[in-house]
Write an enzyme that holds these catalytic residues in place. Structure first.
Site, PDB file in Angstrom:
ATOM      1  N   GLU A  53      -3.034 -29.999  12.030  1.00  0.00           N
ATOM      2  CA  GLU A  53      -2.101 -29.071  13.290  1.00  0.00           C
ATOM      3  C   GLU A  53      -3.646 -27.806  12.783  1.00  0.00           C
ATOM      4  OE1 GLU A  53      -1.576 -29.767  16.024  1.00  0.00           O
ATOM      5  OE2 GLU A  53      -0.506 -32.014  15.021  1.00  0.00           O
ATOM      6  N   GLU A 113     -10.389 -33.612  17.324  1.00  0.00           N
ATOM      7  CA  GLU A 113      -9.658 -34.086  16.589  1.00  0.00           C
ATOM      8  C   GLU A 113      -9.740 -35.137  15.241  1.00  0.00           C
ATOM      9  OE1 GLU A 113      -6.017 -34.656  17.012  1.00  0.00           O
ATOM     10  OE2 GLU A 113      -6.548 -33.738  19.395  1.00  0.00           O
ATOM     11  N   ASP A 141      -8.729 -34.075  11.553  1.00  0.00           N
ATOM     12  CA  ASP A 141      -8.324 -35.539  10.611  1.00  0.00           C
ATOM     13  C   ASP A 141      -8.835 -34.903   9.078  1.00  0.00           C
ATOM     14  OD1 ASP A 141      -6.530 -36.616  12.272  1.00  0.00           O
ATOM     15  OD2 ASP A 141      -7.849 -39.255  12.922  1.00  0.00           O
TER      16      ASP A 141
HETATM   17 ZN   LIG Z   1      -4.833 -33.492  16.849  1.00  0.00          ZN
END
Ligand SMILES: [Zn+2]
Length: 704
Positions: free
Chosen positions: A544, A604, A608
């Site tokens: 996040e 994303e 990660d």
């Molecule tokens: Zn995310």
């Protein structure tokens, strides 16, 4: 329903399956949310496992889930999850089954007991009445079947009686207020360039399939799905009572109108570019752009507060809508609106509608074989529509004060690691680093549940009126969003309910948000060592935080404004490095050969990769050079990676994998694990992998 936030970067599985009739979804009546509900106490102690009546906690790292016959340097995901994958096929009422879902199911069971209890004791408190009666009405299938489509009759009669196209606007307003998506989306949101202000927002919308591409792609699979969708629309009209030939014509009309809207819509990858969905206009400019659509009547109809200007996210869409309003006949528009009423309300209509809706959105689109039991659907509806009322009970039941404290300490450790990472970055120049550190320092965090709970007292909830309850709850939400227009931003607001097994970064608030639902095993477990927890919840927090610095998030400054704070050279270097991820993930395939979209999943994947790296740094900091003894035969470094790997154990139907490859910005579990570890020398040394093995990338990608 109408998306209140265009940009929220979720940990997982967002609100993409627009209306799958089964679960996890966004709009209106379709149960589930940008998330899936969750389970129990977490970062918390005794109450979690000890409380009577709660299902047993999920295991976090589980040695029995490993496939020790696999080589971690060849396929780490298989090694970490192999036995779990073998023993956990997708249940017939699901389209994907992973450790997130195990937790969500456990949580759903807790919400179920809460709702059954409230339904049995509606007189105990206003809160019990609200959620108990809502749930009881939803569960009362005999009453729903008895009424048939009668509750829709006033709405359908009104649509049938529309005198001319000029009346479309007022009708669209009535539908939007009742939570029925049609034509476009209208709501409020933070101004991208002045994050303190909430402005009106108009955006593309009005489709029944999950994405514009479903209407436009010409490959065999897309054509087949399109035909199946049209047949589904036709069957829904037949259930409404239309004769076969008429129903077939109605479905064709719907398809034609929606295809025109799809053509005018901006594609998903372009929508990731904040500048492409920000077009500030005056109210007069909007009115002038769509002369065939009576905007003044629409705005009056929805009861929008007065405003001078707004964001028209995709002006091209509204030009296309204008052209389609002129082209299609009034009769076609009536058919289109009727379809969207049926579509939106289907899950709370009599059984035949529910089953037909599931047959397409559940089975055809996602591969689920069985409709979920009614109680699960009704729990999700309640969570979706009265989330902070149900969530309040959930938190009382499961989440202790210690939960907040421990998460906070973890967040601090991760923030410190990201700061060190930024300072040490070899490719970024000092001026940009200073700006990045300012932004990092400004990130605020919200943990567990809201400080003040949403007040639903004005929503009338009645037993025996499932559809009416849903419409009133939707109207409450629609108005709540509109009422923000022209007001300062409420930074304490949550966009997920407390039981949700998910998390998000909000670039316009510059904050990270962790609902109570995710702060528990397998993400956080008091019973295991730091290494596993840093690999799981630590990497989630890191994920996040990194969103603030991914290809989208980096375009916002510390105050949440869309403003370029990068030097040109650093921005170019970022783009070059990000391109490495685009290529890496575009090489991964699912469902027998469908490639992931490296652009769609870039944010994303960046999160990660950055998240796991800074979680590793935070663990090293915590261990401070110590070498803890092996546990279950694994070193702390190995357990860190296994903690991450096992969070993502996941089986999925082919249909779901194909759908998600098209619309989900998140990569599937296998690649969230293998796609990251191949880039980390720390993984290579933890497992003693050597150059040339599949889990050691010859061109390791790295941004953060
Ligand atoms: Zn995310």
């Amino acid at each position: 329903m109408l998306n209140p936030k265009s940009f929220l970067f979720l940990l997982c599985c967002g609100a993409l399956l627009a209306q799958q009739g089964q679960a996890q979804s966004a709009p209106a009546r379709q149960p589930g949310n940008p998330h899936e509900p969750a389970a129990h106490p977490a970062l918390i102690e005794p109450r979690s496992t000890a409380a009577p009546g709660l299902p047993p906690a999920i295991r976090s790292f589980d040695p029995a889930a490993l496939d020790s016959s696999a080589n971690p340097c060849v396929n780490f995901y298989q090694y970490a999850c192999g036995t779990w994958l073998k023993n956990n096929p997708v249940p017939p009422d699901q389209s994907r089954w992973g450790r997130f879902d195990e937790l969500a199911e456990r949580n759903r069971a807790i919400l179920h007991t809460i709702l059954e209890d409230s339904a049995a004791n509606p007189g105990r408190s206003a809160l019990d009445q609200k959620i108990g009666d809502y749930y009881a009405a939803c569960m009362d299938e005999p009453a729903i079947d008895r009424k048939g489509v009668a509750p829709l009759k006033p709405m359908l009669d009104r649509i049938a009686a529309l005198p001319d196209k000029a009346a479309l606007a007022a009708e669209t307003a009535r539908l939007h207020k009742a939570g029925i998506g049609a034509l476009f989306d209208f709501s409020s949101g933070q101004d991208a360039k002045d994050s303190n202000q909430v402005i009106a927002q108009a955006d593309q919308g009005g489709l029944g399939l999950p994405d514009r591409d479903y209407y436009l792609k010409t490959d065999a699979k897309s054509v087949e799905l399109r035909n199946e969708y049209q047949e589904h629309v036709e069957r829904m009209f037949r259930l409404l009572g239309e004769a076969p030939a008429r129903a077939a014509a109605s479905a064709r009309a719907v398809m034609t109108v929606e295809t025109a809207l799809a053509k005018a819509s901006l594609d998903r990858v372009s929508r990731r570019e904040p500048d492409k969905v920000y077009h500030r206009m005056t109210r007069q400019e909007l009115v002038a752009m769509d002369p065939s659509f009576a905007w003044p009547q629409y705005l009056e109809g929805i009861g929008a507060p007065p405003f001078h200007s707004l964001n028209v996210a995709v002006p091209e869409f509204f030009r296309g809508l204008q052209a389609e309003i002129e082209r299609a006949s009034l009769a076609d528009w009536k058919t289109y609106l009727t379809w969207h009423v049926l579509h939106s309300e289907a899950p709370l209509l009599p059984r035949a509608f529910v089953e037909e809706n599931f047959a397409f959105y559940g089975t055809t689109l996602t591969g689920a074989k069985e409709l979920r039991p009614r109680w699960k659907r009704c729990v999700d509806f309640t969570d979706n529509q009265l989330g902070e009322a149900l969530g309040r009970k959930y938190v009382e039941r499961t989440f202790g004060a210690q939960g907040k404290e421990r998460t906070l300490r973890m967040v601090e450790a991760l923030e410190k690691a990201l700061g060190e990472d930024i300072r040490a970055l070899p490719w970024m120049t000092e001026p940009t680093k200073q700006q990045a550190l300012v932004k990092l320092k400004a990130i605020t965090n919200k943990i567990g549940y809201p400080d003040k709970w949403r007040d639903y007292s004005s929503v009338r909830i009645l037993r025996g009126d499932a559809l009416g309850n849903a419409a009133r709850a939707d109207e409450f939400e629609f108005r709540r969003q509109l009422n923000k227009i022209g007001k300062p931003v409420d930074r304490s607001e949550w966009f997920m309910s407390p039981p949700t097994v998910n998390a998000y970064y909000d670039p316009q608030m510059n904050n990270i948000n962790f609902p109570a639902g995710i702060l528990q095993p397998p993400f956080y477990d008091n019973r295991v060592d730091d290494a596993v927890n840093f690999g799981a919840i630590g990497a989630v927090i890191g994920h996040e935080l990194t969103h603030g610095f991914d290809d989208q998030g980096r375009q916002y400054d510390a105050q949440g404004n869309l403003r370029d704070w990068w030097t040109a050279a650093d921005a170019n270097e970022f783009a070059r490095r990000a391109e490495c991820f685009v290529k890496e993930y575009a090489g991964f395939t699912v469902a027998g050969g469908v490639h992931l979209n490296g652009q769609l999943t870039l944010g994303e994947n960046t999160a990660d990769n950055g998240g796991l790296r800074i979680a590793f740094m935070a663990l090293m900091d915590r261990l401070a050079g110590a070498q803890p003894p092996k546990i279950d035969g694994f070193t702390a470094r190995q357990r860190f990676f296994l903690g991450w790997g096992q969070v993502w154990c996941q089986n999925e139907t082919e249909e779901s994998a194909r759908l998600r490859a098209a619309v989900d910005p998140h990569s599937p579990g296998k690649y969230r694990v293998n796609g990251v570890v191949v880039n980390m020398p720390e993984f290579r040394s933890a497992f003693g992998c050597t150059a040339g093995q599949p889990m050691v990338s010859p061109q390791a990608c790295r941004v953060w």
